[in-house]
Structure formats: structure tokens, C-alpha cells
Design an enzyme around this catalytic site. Structure first.
Site, mmCIF file in Angstrom:
data_model
loop_
_atom_site.group_PDB
_atom_site.id
_atom_site.type_symbol
_atom_site.label_atom_id
_atom_site.label_comp_id
_atom_site.label_asym_id
_atom_site.label_seq_id
_atom_site.Cartn_x
_atom_site.Cartn_y
_atom_site.Cartn_z
ATOM 1 C CB VAL A 123 -0.968 -0.010 1.211
ATOM 2 C CG1 VAL A 123 -1.902 1.186 1.137
ATOM 3 C CG2 VAL A 123 -1.781 -1.306 1.251
ATOM 4 C CE LYS A 139 -10.737 -5.839 5.320
ATOM 5 N NZ LYS A 139 -10.459 -6.809 4.280
ATOM 6 N N GLY A 156 0.630 -14.947 -2.518
ATOM 7 C CA GLY A 156 0.842 -13.820 -1.599
ATOM 8 C C GLY A 156 -0.448 -13.178 -1.140
HETATM 9 P P1 NAP Z 1 3.149 -4.917 3.656
HETATM 10 O O1 NAP Z 1 3.266 -5.032 2.183
HETATM 11 O O2 NAP Z 1 3.514 -6.064 4.504
HETATM 12 O O3 NAP Z 1 4.025 -3.653 4.096
HETATM 13 C C1 NAP Z 1 4.205 -3.315 5.434
HETATM 14 C C2 NAP Z 1 5.253 -2.218 5.493
HETATM 15 O O4 NAP Z 1 5.390 -1.804 6.843
HETATM 16 C C3 NAP Z 1 6.617 -2.668 5.015
HETATM 17 O O5 NAP Z 1 7.190 -1.676 4.220
HETATM 18 C C4 NAP Z 1 7.420 -2.840 6.299
HETATM 19 O O6 NAP Z 1 8.798 -2.545 6.137
HETATM 20 C C5 NAP Z 1 6.770 -1.771 7.163
HETATM 21 N N1 NAP Z 1 6.915 -2.078 8.577
HETATM 22 C C6 NAP Z 1 6.483 -3.162 9.240
HETATM 23 N N2 NAP Z 1 6.827 -3.066 10.532
HETATM 24 C C7 NAP Z 1 7.511 -1.913 10.666
HETATM 25 C C8 NAP Z 1 8.155 -1.259 11.733
HETATM 26 N N3 NAP Z 1 8.171 -1.820 12.956
HETATM 27 N N4 NAP Z 1 8.755 -0.067 11.515
HETATM 28 C C9 NAP Z 1 8.754 0.483 10.302
HETATM 29 N N5 NAP Z 1 8.158 -0.089 9.232
HETATM 30 C C10 NAP Z 1 7.561 -1.265 9.428
HETATM 31 O O7 NAP Z 1 1.681 -4.489 4.089
HETATM 32 P P2 NAP Z 1 0.553 -3.847 3.187
HETATM 33 O O8 NAP Z 1 -0.127 -4.945 2.450
HETATM 34 O O9 NAP Z 1 1.092 -2.704 2.433
HETATM 35 O O10 NAP Z 1 -0.496 -3.375 4.301
HETATM 36 C C11 NAP Z 1 -0.305 -2.191 5.021
HETATM 37 C C12 NAP Z 1 -1.574 -1.879 5.808
HETATM 38 O O11 NAP Z 1 -2.654 -1.740 4.900
HETATM 39 C C13 NAP Z 1 -2.011 -2.969 6.789
HETATM 40 O O12 NAP Z 1 -2.637 -2.376 7.899
HETATM 41 C C14 NAP Z 1 -3.043 -3.765 5.995
HETATM 42 O O13 NAP Z 1 -3.967 -4.440 6.796
HETATM 43 C C15 NAP Z 1 -3.696 -2.636 5.240
HETATM 44 N N6 NAP Z 1 -4.395 -3.037 4.013
HETATM 45 C C16 NAP Z 1 -3.699 -3.704 3.060
HETATM 46 C C17 NAP Z 1 -4.347 -4.050 1.889
HETATM 47 C C18 NAP Z 1 -3.629 -4.755 0.781
HETATM 48 O O14 NAP Z 1 -4.238 -5.021 -0.245
HETATM 49 N N7 NAP Z 1 -2.326 -5.065 0.920
HETATM 50 C C19 NAP Z 1 -5.692 -3.718 1.718
HETATM 51 C C20 NAP Z 1 -6.357 -3.019 2.713
HETATM 52 C C21 NAP Z 1 -5.687 -2.681 3.864
HETATM 53 P P3 NAP Z 1 9.754 -3.449 5.216
HETATM 54 O O15 NAP Z 1 9.221 -3.291 3.825
HETATM 55 O O16 NAP Z 1 11.082 -2.819 5.348
HETATM 56 O O17 NAP Z 1 9.665 -4.827 5.742
HETATM 57 N N1 HSE Z 2 -6.461 -9.818 3.681
HETATM 58 C C1 HSE Z 2 -7.365 -8.823 3.211
HETATM 59 C C2 HSE Z 2 -8.300 -9.457 2.190
HETATM 60 C C3 HSE Z 2 -6.598 -7.678 2.586
HETATM 61 O O1 HSE Z 2 -8.024 -10.564 1.704
HETATM 62 O O2 HSE Z 2 -9.323 -8.882 1.881
HETATM 63 C C4 HSE Z 2 -7.445 -6.464 2.364
HETATM 64 O O3 HSE Z 2 -7.941 -5.940 3.545
#
Ligand code: NAP
Ligand code: HSE
Length: 428
Positions: free
Chosen positions: A15, A207, A189
Site C-alpha cells: 500500500v 471491517k 501472496g
Molecule cells: P506490507 O506489504 O507487509 O508492508 C508493510 C510495510 O510496513 C513494510 O514496508 C514494512 O517494512 C513496514 N513495517 C512493518 N513493521 C515496521 C516497523 N516496525 N517499523 C517500520 N516499518 C515497518 O503491508 P501492506 O499490504 O502494504 O499493508 C499495510 C496496511 O494496509 C495494513 O494495515 C493492511 O492491513 C492494510 N491493508 C492492506 C491491503 C492490501 O491489499 N495489501 C488492503 C487493505 C488494507 P519493510 O518493507 O522494510 O519490511
Molecule cells: N487480507 C485482506 C483481504 C486484505 O483478503 O481482503 C485487504 O484488507
């Protein structure tokens, strides 16, 4: 606020990288629409050296997101790390205490600490926005807080976890068992780092409880949500549902009743040809019912880089435009601490188990159902496996309490060779 809005972004994963791309690629459009130049001043993640496919050279780096959140050159702290506690909670609290606006996609954080964080934001007169936390790219929070602001919301339903919907539709379309598709989702993933957040229904319930709070003006109440994951759903259940004209979905239901707030997240059968039944793959759908608007259906990508970053930036744009709203639509101090209620509404149920293949066994099961007050609509027994006979029962409408009683009684007969599962049939 100056005519420049300065963002500090913690979390540069899926994100976070998507947000940076939008800021970099659509800069002129963002300024034209908000009247503000939107700039990133500082970023944070765990690894400074990781290639993230975006140019970070113009931004200051902070190892500690809590330090980033309080920087003088940050107006909006964008938390995209995830996690209900730890650095996400500490940094958001620090940002709010320092008078910064906060935008986050973190449903776990808000489902567990939403009330306290909302009070903190409103005490400081800053925004705490979380559109991306619910159903990814679908602007469901905006819809509830703005477009439907004049409605008494009567019910919310939805499929809000793309991973579960992917698993269930892939099982059906490819005829594959749960374990195989779960592993596929893992390889692709799709699964959260703790997969039980997805398949256990927890992420989707996070949610749902956020939507409930906005819809009914109640404090966020995650512990009372009734949860059932998709791990027990077999390919046979999916085929049986399909034979009867249904599909199995991890369905969230939230409604305010005379007894309190009902919030359930459970696998349910929904009609194949309904909008929810037609939902494929990782797509999300939220159905909202209001006293004036009737029913509206929102559908779109519930996850992924672009859709989720789109929702994050929608919140940033509102802040840039000077738009302010209480976090959950009404001031946090006025959110009501409503009692939760167990669902009592009658539904038809799908019950599946396997029985000893012996005289009188079926009669025992029929008696267990009858004694619980449940009338059988349809019953099918086929595909005997040795001396075990799979049985599928569709009931006439009955209450969850009656189903629970019947399941206990079926187990007590000693005739069931597998644990019975019971799924609601929701005629949406
Ligand atoms: P992600 O790809 O796992 O990225 C997480 C990021 O946070 C990484 O860059 C990681 O650093 C960083 N991070 C983790 N712990 C940290 C710490 N202690 N200090 C500093 N940085 C830290 O996660 P994401 O999928 O982007 O999701 C991010 C948020 O959005 C979550 O709350 C998730 O639930 C929400 N969300 C995600 C999606 C989706 O489609 N992915 C949809 C809706 C909501 P590194 O890269 O260096 O490891
Ligand atoms: N794990 C969540 C899903 C990511 O599959 O919908 C988005 O919130």
C-alpha cells in the site's frame, strides 16, 4: 495549514508504495482538485535498502515511525505498516498527540483501539481517516458518513475479505479441495502473515465492526462479533450448495435490533444469481440498507496496491481540501456503548454431517432435529463411503439457538462420524 500538505509515510510495502506512486504520478491532478500541493517529506520502513520500485531519494528517512509521526515537517501521518498494537499504535498515538492528521489502512488497529484513538483525534481537532481499512478501494466509509448521512441505517451485509472469496470461488471453479487452494493463495501472496486473520474471519470482522460503528453511532465492538471461518468448508459443501442454486460466501451481517447490536461474520449460502452470489475472486461487495435510500450495493477491489492506495489518497485529498468529520461520523464522546445481541432471527440452515450406515440412525437424527423444534425441508444421503453415509439436510427457518441445540443432540446420538457443520441460508 499552508498550501502545501506534507505527508510522512510509515510502511512502504504494497500500500505504501502504491501511495507514493499516486503522489508522484498524479501530482498536478491532486493539486488541481485540492488546491494544495501534496508532497511527501519523510518515510519509514524496516529496511532502508530494499528496492520498492519507487524513487525515495527526495524524502527524509526515519528508522522509527514514531519519530516520523512527530516531525515538524509532517502535516499528515500516513500509517501503512499494519498490526493492532506495536509501532502502528504507538506512532498513531504520537501523531495525534502532536496534532497531526492521521490516515491509515489498518483495520486491526481501529477495530481494537478505534474509540480511544477517535477521542484522541477529536480532542486535538485533527482528522483520523481510514477509508482504505474497509473493503480496499470501495469508498464505503465515505458512502456511509456522507452520501447516506441522512439515513437511519437498518442493515449492512457484505463480503469483505478478498482472500476468502478467492479461496471459495477457486474451490468451486476448479473443483479443488480447501487445502490445495489455501496453499495456492499462500503462493500468490494473498494471505495475511497470520493466515487465520483471513480464513478465520477476523480481518473481515474487523471491517464489519468499523462499519457498524459509523452506521449505528455505537462504539466499536469487536469482541462481541460472532465469528466463524471458512476452514471447515469442503468441496462437497460447495458442490451441494451449487446443486441447490446457492454459493457459499464468508458473509458479514450487522444490524441493530431491539435487543442490541448483532454482528456476525460466517460462511453462509446465498442465492447463486444474487449480486453477492455472483461475486468472483478477490472482489468485495458491501450492501447497505437505509430507511430512505433502500438498498445500495457497492462492489470493487477489496485489496491490492492501486485500489487500497486510491482509498488512502481519497482521505488525504479530503484533508487537503480542509474537510473535517468526526472519526466515526458523530463525535466519539457521543458514540453509544450498546449491548451486543446474539442473532435470534430465523433462517433456513444447511446442515452437513456423516452418519453410521445402520438401521434407525436417520430416525435418530430426524428426532434430534424435531426435538429441537426444527422441521426438515430437504434431505439427501448419497456417496456412501464404507459404513459412513454423508447426509445433507436443509431445514425450514429456525433460530440459531434451535440449530445449536440440534447439533448438540446429533453429536449426543453417537451416530455422527464427522462433526456436523451448519450454515445459514441467506436469501439476499
Ligand atoms: P506490507 O506489504 O507487509 O508492508 C508493510 C510495510 O510496513 C513494510 O514496508 C514494512 O517494512 C513496514 N513495517 C512493518 N513493521 C515496521 C516497523 N516496525 N517499523 C517500520 N516499518 C515497518 O503491508 P501492506 O499490504 O502494504 O499493508 C499495510 C496496511 O494496509 C495494513 O494495515 C493492511 O492491513 C492494510 N491493508 C492492506 C491491503 C492490501 O491489499 N495489501 C488492503 C487493505 C488494507 P519493510 O518493507 O522494510 O519490511
Ligand atoms: N487480507 C485482506 C483481504 C486484505 O483478503 O481482503 C485487504 O484488507
Amino acid at each position: 495549514m499552508s498550501s502545501t500538505l506534507r505527508l510522512g509515510i510509515a510502511g512502504l510495502g504494497t500500500v505504501g508504495s502504491g501511495v507514493i506512486k499516486i503522489v508522484q504520478q498524479n501530482a498536478a491532478l491532486l493539486t488541481a482538485r485540492s488546491g494544495c500541493s501534496i508532497e511527501i517529506t519523510a518515510v519509514s520502513a524496516r529496511s532502508r535498502s530494499k528496492d520498492r520500485g519507487v524513487d525515495l531519494s527526495g524524502y527524509a528517512w526515519e528508522d522509527d515511525p514514531t519519530v516520523l509521526a512527530q516531525r515538524d515537517d509532517v502535516d499528515v501521518y500516513v500509517e501503512l505498516m499494519g498490526g493492532e498494537d506495536g509501532p502502528a499504535k504507538a506512532s498513531v498515538e504520537a501523531a495525534l498527540a502532536a496534532g497531526k492528521h492521521v490516515v491509515t489502512a489498518n483495520k486491526a488497529l481501529l477495530a481494537h483501539h478505534g474509540q480511544a484513538l477517535a477521542v484522541a483525534a477529536e480532542t486535538k481537532g485533527v482528522n483520523l481517516r481510514f477509508e482504505a481499512a474497509v473493503a480496499g478501494g470501495i469508498p464505503v466509509i465515505k458512502t456511509l458518513t456522507e452520501g447516506l448521512a441522512a439515513n437511519k441505517i437498518t442493515r449492512i451485509m457484505g463480503v469483505m475479505n478478498g482472500t476468502c472469496n478467492y479461496i471459495l470461488t477457486r474451490m468451486e471453479n476448479a473443483g479443488l479441495p480447501y487445502d490445495v487452494v489455501f496453499e495456492e493463495a499462500n503462493q500468490l501472496g494473498y494471505l495475511e502473515s497470520d493466515p487465520n486473520l483471513d480464513v478465520g474471519g477476523i480481518d473481515a470482522a474487523h471491517k464489519l465492526v468499523l462499519l457498524s460503528s459509523i452506521a449505528y453511532g455505537t462504539q466499536v465492538d469487536f469482541p462481541s462479533a460472532q465469528l466463524q471461518g471458512i476452514g471447515e468448508i469442503s468441496i462437497d459443501d460447495i458442490h451441494a450448495a451449487s446443486d441447490m442454486g446457492y454459493r457459499i460466501k464468508l458473509l458479514g451481517l450487522s444490524q441493530m435490533t431491539g435487543n442490541g447490536l448483532e454482528q456476525t461474520m460466517q460462511p453462509c449460502l446465498v442465492p447463486y444469481n444474487s449480486p453477492l452470489g455472483q461475486l468472483e475472486g478477490g472482489t468485495n461487495m458491501v450492501v447497505i440498507e437505509g430507511d430512505s435510500v433502500g438498498q445500495i450495493v457497492l462492489r470493487g477491489a477489496g485489496a491490492g496496491e492501486g485500489p487500497t492506495a486510491s482509498a488512502v489518497m481519497g482521505d488525504v485529498m479530503d484533508i487537503a481540501r480542509g474537510f473535517t468529520l468526526p472519526v466515526f461520523g458523530i463525535p466519539a464522546t457521543q458514540l453509544v456503548n450498546t449491548p451486543s445481541a446474539q442473532s435470534k432471527a430465523p433462517f433456513a440452515y444447511y446442515i452437513r454431517t456423516s452418519l453410521r450406515d445402520a438401521p434407525g440412525v436417520l430416525a435418530n437424527i430426524a428426532r434430534a432435529l424435531g426435538d429441537a423444534g426444527i422441521s426438515i425441508d430437504r434431505l439427501r444421503q448419497q456417496n456412501h463411503d464404507g459404513d459412513s453415509a454423508p447426509i445433507l439436510i436443509v431445514t425450514h427457518p429456525c433460530t440459531p439457538a434451535e440449530v445449536e441445540k440440534a447439533i448438540k443432540a446429533i453429536k449426543a446420538t453417537g451416530d455422527a462420524t464427522s462433526d456436523p457443520i451448519a450454515l445459514k441460508i441467506v436469501e439476499v
